[in-house]
Write an enzyme that holds these catalytic residues in place. Structure first.
Site, PDB file in Angstrom:
ATOM      1  N   LYS A  53       0.862  -1.181   0.000  1.00  0.00           N
ATOM      2  CA  LYS A  53       0.000   0.000   0.000  1.00  0.00           C
ATOM      3  C   LYS A  53       0.900   1.233   0.000  1.00  0.00           C
ATOM      4  O   LYS A  53       1.626   1.487   0.962  1.00  0.00           O
ATOM      5  CB  LYS A  53      -0.899  -0.020   1.238  1.00  0.00           C
ATOM      6  CG  LYS A  53      -1.794   1.217   1.328  1.00  0.00           C
ATOM      7  CD  LYS A  53      -2.790   1.098   2.466  1.00  0.00           C
ATOM      8  CE  LYS A  53      -3.602   2.372   2.616  1.00  0.00           C
ATOM      9  NZ  LYS A  53      -4.600   2.280   3.679  1.00  0.00           N
TER      10      LYS A  53
ATOM     11  N   LYS B  24      -2.001  -1.468  -3.995  1.00  0.00           N
ATOM     12  CA  LYS B  24      -2.871  -0.292  -3.935  1.00  0.00           C
ATOM     13  C   LYS B  24      -2.049   0.979  -3.968  1.00  0.00           C
ATOM     14  O   LYS B  24      -1.074   1.065  -3.224  1.00  0.00           O
ATOM     15  CB  LYS B  24      -3.652  -0.380  -2.624  1.00  0.00           C
ATOM     16  CG  LYS B  24      -4.592   0.753  -2.374  1.00  0.00           C
ATOM     17  CD  LYS B  24      -5.209   0.574  -1.024  1.00  0.00           C
ATOM     18  CE  LYS B  24      -5.970   1.853  -0.717  1.00  0.00           C
ATOM     19  NZ  LYS B  24      -6.331   1.952   0.659  1.00  0.00           N
TER      20      LYS B  24
END
Ligand code: PBG
Length: 326
Positions: free
Chosen positions: A196, A249
């Site tokens: 992330k 992400k």
């Protein structure tokens, strides 16, 4: 052999031929529909930076579950906005917390037909908006793990099918696996937000979830944009800690990371097509600059082609009728 005996256009001549030879196709069942649930509202509230997107009251979450299933989407990802925030993020692991209540409603209505994924993080529940406990301006890693474990357990008690930790604390997958197993939830999989990145693309989400940090930023715990090798390490550590599914992400600006993950690991990979990516498409479409359906289909196909088995797109709510090639 080469041209003129070789002509690749032969297999592109008609729509039937094109679809016959299409290698990568999006299935609605591979999409996860993100839903924002707000404990303090009684009717849907539009999210200004995400046109067409709303925060829903708890008693309307079942309508959204129905909408997902009608689209052929089998799964929802729940984000909660609690009525009150504090310095311990207690709304995240409250027995009657917003995600817990919404989960019970969805499970009562749809049972095993709908897979409920709970986002396990604290930023929406913390008065300061960070993803962990703060002391002297620092986000404390190890003290936060306990709370993430408690959050996962309380979501499992409410009936979630999958927990998805997104706080980017080191060791969070192990802490959650142990906490779940200790309480008898050894059947609940962990979808780890492993790679992330700290990203400007989360801006609209933070408006939606009221989770903008009150000071500083998330760069001391989320990853730096220039680092692909570190993503492989994050993913490897999460798999070793017990992650069943891993995530990259944002998806669109990090397609190479999805490709790397696919080439290096044998676990299901999720690409999160995040809020800012959604809002850019919406803004351009509203101006008549692009055709939304064509662009969304192309983006989702790109994320899948890069190696994602599953995708979390805000367009999941209206994508089914679009998934025909043009
Ligand atoms: C919670 C969380 C965030 C997103 C998903 N889970 C926000 C953040 O890290 O700031 C972002 C999703 C999106 O932008 O669509 N930590």
């Amino acid at each position: 052999m080469s041209f003129p005996s070789v002509r690749l256009r032969r297999l592109r001549r008609t729509e039937a031929l094109r679809s016959m030879f299409s290698q990568v196709n999006i299935q609605p069942s591979n999409l996860i529909y993100p839903i924002f649930i707000d404990e303090s509202i009684t009717k849907p509230v539009p999210i200004a930076s995400m046109p067409g997107y709303f925060r829903y009251p708890i008693n309307q979450v079942a309508d959204e579950g129905k909408l997902a299933l009608e689209q052929g989407v089998k799964s929802v990802l729940l984000f909660g906005i609690p009525a009150k925030k504090d310095e311990a993020g207690s709304g995240a692991y409250a027995k009657n917390g917003v995600v817990q209540k919404a989960t019970s409603k969805l499970k009562a209505q749809f049972g095993d037909n709908l897979v409920v994924v709970g986002d396990v993080c604290l930023c929406e529940y913390m008065s300061h908006g960070h993803c962990g406990i703060i002391k002297e301006g620092e986000v404390l890693n190890d003290d936060t793990l306990d709370l993430l474990g408690k959050t996962a357990v309380s979501q499992a008690e409410a009936g979630v099918d999958i927990v998805a930790p997104s706080a980017m604390m080191d060791g969070q997958v192990l802490a959650i696996r142990e906490a779940l197993d200790d309480e008898g939830f050894d059947q609940i999989p962990i979808m780890a937000y492993s790679a992330k990145y700290a990203s400007g693309f989360y801006g609209p989400f933070r408006e939606a979830a009221e989770s903008t940090p009150k000071f500083g930023n998330r760069r001391s715990y989320q990853m730096s944009q220039g680092n692909p090798q570190e993503a492989l390490r994050e993913i490897e550590l999460d798999i070793n800690e017990g992650a069943d599914i891993i995530m990259v992400k944002p998806a669109l600006a990090y397609l190479d990371i999805i490709g790397l993950a696919k080439a290096n690991f044998n676990v299901p990979i999720v690409g999160y097509n995040v809020s800012g990516e959604y809002s850019m498409v919406k803004a351009a479409a509203q101006n008549g600059w692009i055709d939304e359906k064509t662009i969304v289909t192309e983006i989702l196909t790109g994320i899948k082609r890069a190696g994602a088995d599953l995708i979390i797109p805000y367009h999941a709510r209206d994508v089914k009728s679009w998934l025909t090639p043009t």
